[in-house]
Design an enzyme around this catalytic site. Structure first.
Site, PDB file in Angstrom:
ATOM      1  N   CYS A   1       0.621  -1.373  -0.231  1.00  0.00           N
ATOM      2  CA  CYS A   1      -0.128   0.134   0.049  1.00  0.00           C
ATOM      3  C   CYS A   1       0.814   1.265  -0.175  1.00  0.00           C
ATOM      4  CB  CYS A   1      -1.029   0.020   1.327  1.00  0.00           C
ATOM      5  SG  CYS A   1      -1.921  -1.269   1.179  1.00  0.00           S
ATOM      6  N   ALA A   2       2.126   1.093   0.617  1.00  0.00           N
ATOM      7  CA  ALA A   2       2.903   2.288   0.596  1.00  0.00           C
ATOM      8  C   ALA A   2       3.441   2.775  -0.690  1.00  0.00           C
ATOM      9  CB  ALA A   2       4.013   2.260   1.497  1.00  0.00           C
TER      10      ALA A   2
END
Length: 350
Positions: A142-143
């Site tokens: 997700c980062a």
């Protein structure tokens, strides 16, 4: 003074199948209910995630069938390439460019395995030159929407005038597993979605915003918070229940530390643009950033209509913020496996 990296354009893409949360919840009960001893306790997650619908690369029935690595990889290569092409084409067109203008392609994707990476499959379809530089990123989860964009801006700053295309493609629904009888798998079934986003970056004049600094914070001893388990049939999600309280306790000091190193007062941030991993994460973000409840409205809207697409999600939020009118200074925030928080400061261009 060296020219700063500017974001020239932003575009997003979603696959054609729309899955409603109501239909997914019904299917999940049929699949998990007879085998999952305490399914009644976790079933409420379908009502509390804040997701109403999301986009997927396959119809609902496909996810109810058994699939191994060959099936999942075939879908990843085909549908992933299609989403890459759509998002990149729209971003390049919005910047008045085409594939042959691109000097470097940065692609972030953690929901499938491809060697060569997806960008190579688009060499002819997008008209990339044979001397284009390819930079694939894997494992950021997700980062990666923020971390990958940060890398693109740094590459642009290192070579003023060059065109950097950043694309993130995630088919998170490929990790939904009818054979995984875990609470984490049920939660991912209630959250995961598919999508792609692309940005064109160049150091110099123009663009809608300028990248003005970035930073990351990775905590020791947090490998078990988020990631993938790998088994003979595909990825299995690792998602600790302690994630929201961990973020509420530790994220604030980490963000302050990043901004301190950048010499950017948190009071100068006009809008926080956050990855909406789930409703509890959004609430935790509002608390640590000292925002009124409901401030992260675009984040909740994207979660409701698109689910959690992993890396592209924060860029869908940025797209909404752009449409509403980009404030003078924004801070992009996303969290991912590591466990890591990634931040990027953007300033609106005239």
């Amino acid at each position: 003074m060296a020219p700063r990296p500017a974001l020239l354009s932003l575009a997003t893409a979603v696959p054609p199948f729309i899955l409603t949360q109501k239909d997914i919840a019904t299917a999940a009960r049929q699949v998990f209910g007879p085998q999952f001893g305490d399914f009644d306790k976790v079933e409420q997650v379908f009502e509390t995630t804040g997701v109403v619908q999301r986009h997927a690369v396959r119809p609902l029935e496909w996810y109810l069938e058994p699939h191994g690595w060959p099936d999942r990889t075939e879908v990843y290569l085909q549908s992933g390439a299609d989403l890459f092409e759509e998002a990149a084409s729209k971003a390049l067109a919005a910047a008045g460019l085409n594939g042959s203008d691109v000097d470097t392609v940065v692609i972030a994707s953690s929901t499938g395995i491809a060697t060569p990476s997806l960008d190579a499959y688009l060499l002819d379809r997008l008209g990339f030159r044979e001397d284009v530089t390819r930079v694939p990123l894997f494992g950021l989860g997700c980062a990666a929407g923020v971390t990958g964009l940060t890398l693109a801006t740094r590459l642009a700053a290192a070579s003023p005038g060059s065109i950097i295309l950043f694309v993130t493609v995630e088919l998170s629904t490929l990790a939904v597993r009818p054979d995984k009888l875990t609470a984490a798998n049920v939660v991912s079934t209630a959250l995961f979605a598919d999508g792609a986003a692309a940005l064109v970056v160049r150091a110099g004049e123009g663009g809608f915003a300028t990248a003005c600094g970035s930073g990351e914070h990775t905590w020791h001893g947090t490998l078990d918070i988020m990631g993938w388990d790998i088994d003979p049939d595909g990825f299995g999600v690792v998602l600790a229940r302690a994630l929201p309280p961990f973020a509420e306790t530790h994220l604030g000091p980490a963000i302050l530390g990043i901004l301190r190193r950048l010499d950017v007062p948190i009071t100068s941030i006009d809008r926080f643009v956050c990855h909406p991993g789930g409703p509890k994460i959004i609430t935790a973000l509002e608390k640590v950033l000292h925002l009124n409840e409901g401030t992260l409205d675009h984040e909740r809207d994207i979660l409701s209509t698109h689910g959690n697409m992993s890396a592209p999600t924060v860029l869908f939020v940025l797209e909404r913020v752009l449409r509403a009118g980009l404030p003078q200074r924004c801070l992009l925030i996303a969290m991912g496996p590591g466990f890591t928080a990634s931040c990027l400061v953007l300033e609106r261009n005239r």
